[in-house]
Design an enzyme around this catalytic site. Structure first.
Site, PDB file in Angstrom:
ATOM      1  N   MET C   1      43.963  37.654  41.941  1.00 25.16           N
ATOM      2  CA  MET C   1      43.688  36.613  40.795  1.00 25.16           C
ATOM      3  C   MET C   1      42.161  36.257  40.931  1.00 25.16           C
ATOM      4  SD  MET C   1      45.976  33.821  39.736  1.00 25.16           S
ATOM      5  CE  MET C   1      45.858  33.112  41.577  1.00 25.16           C
ATOM      6  N   PRO C   2      41.512  36.344  42.254  1.00 28.34           N
ATOM      7  CA  PRO C   2      40.151  35.557  42.342  1.00 28.34           C
ATOM      8  C   PRO C   2      39.261  36.580  41.460  1.00 28.34           C
ATOM      9  CG  PRO C   2      41.291  35.903  44.318  1.00 28.34           C
ATOM     10  CD  PRO C   2      42.043  36.645  43.383  1.00 28.34           C
ATOM     11  N   TYR C   3      38.033  36.017  41.457  1.00 31.76           N
ATOM     12  CA  TYR C   3      36.869  36.426  40.470  1.00 31.76           C
ATOM     13  C   TYR C   3      35.851  36.555  41.455  1.00 31.76           C
ATOM     14  CZ  TYR C   3      33.201  37.267  37.127  1.00 31.76           C
ATOM     15  OH  TYR C   3      32.034  37.535  36.731  1.00 31.76           O
TER      16      TYR C   3
END
Lengths: 67, 67, 67, 67, 67, 67
Positions: C1-3
């Site tokens: 989910m991180p960016y």
């Protein structure tokens, strides 16, 4: 796969409104570009009114001046 | 000289984990591209789960639904 | 989910190097924070040396001056 | 006053589709939060598929693998 | 119409200093490029020193080491 | 140590103007906050007018309409 970042002033936006922003931005990308929503990320940043400037003034100052 | 921005949900990431992210991202750019670490900047943004959407839902809602 | 967003100067970075940056940044977030790689997004921005400043000068000017 | 940034892969998005994205994002913020559209900015970034990673791979590689 | 984002460490920057940053960045774009200030947006992000890395270390660690 | 990102439309900005933006933004942060210029990064993004929206329209459309 798209990434959408929404920056707004911190003004008591509710969890329900955030849900609507995330749902709406996701649908927009799906409808216009046919993107897969499963990996479509939306991040909302809430910014203090002292930290947001427009027209060379902070939003705090503009509101105090009734703009 | 590179600039790396890491956005994650605010989930109790520790100072030690942040140190590892900054060290690891810096080493990655040094190893792959031979960049000078002295001016290599890494900024970590922690985002509330209400403010992060994926698949058209907030992370808060996904976790409540057991996703 | 991180960016993760990596900004570098446009200097002939190869597709293989980009693959390594994306793989390395993904592994870093998986190893340090236990993130799910399936929805982990990495975006690389390549910036012209005229458009990147450090120490008050463009990278173009710094290189011409032998810095 | 809000600022919206939409990052997508560079895939031949047309001027008409960009117009729809900008119109749709603006309407979303107006409808959900009552924002003034006059100063509402939307910026679309188109990113090469070699420069976009998901699941630890570039989009270029994923497409070649039929993902 | 331009958008300027200033990221700094969270170090007790005052409202007056933020006003100066917003005013100064706006004037810079007006003077150099002749931009219309009315729709020129400046956003200041203040980042915890644990979340900012340079030279592979957090700013917190650098300050403790007297750097 | 600060990081400044300036987003403008792609309108033939010259190398000299970019130099002035980078110098000016650096001086602003040095003067207002006493920051060390050596590690102060400025990145300029130039965005096509089709990709920049304001008031729900692209800049391309606004210019065609004489706005």
């Amino acid at each position: 796969m798209p990434y959408v970042n929404i920056k707004i002033t911190r003004d008591g936006v509710t969890a329900e409104q955030k849900t609507q922003l995330i749902k709406g931005a996701t649908e927009l990308l799906v409808n216009v570009l046919g993107k897969n929503p499963a990996t479509l990320v939306v991040v909302i940043d809430e910014v203090e009114t002292d930290n947001w400037g427009i027209g060379g003034e902070t939003v705090t100052a503009r509101r105090q001046a009734g703009k």
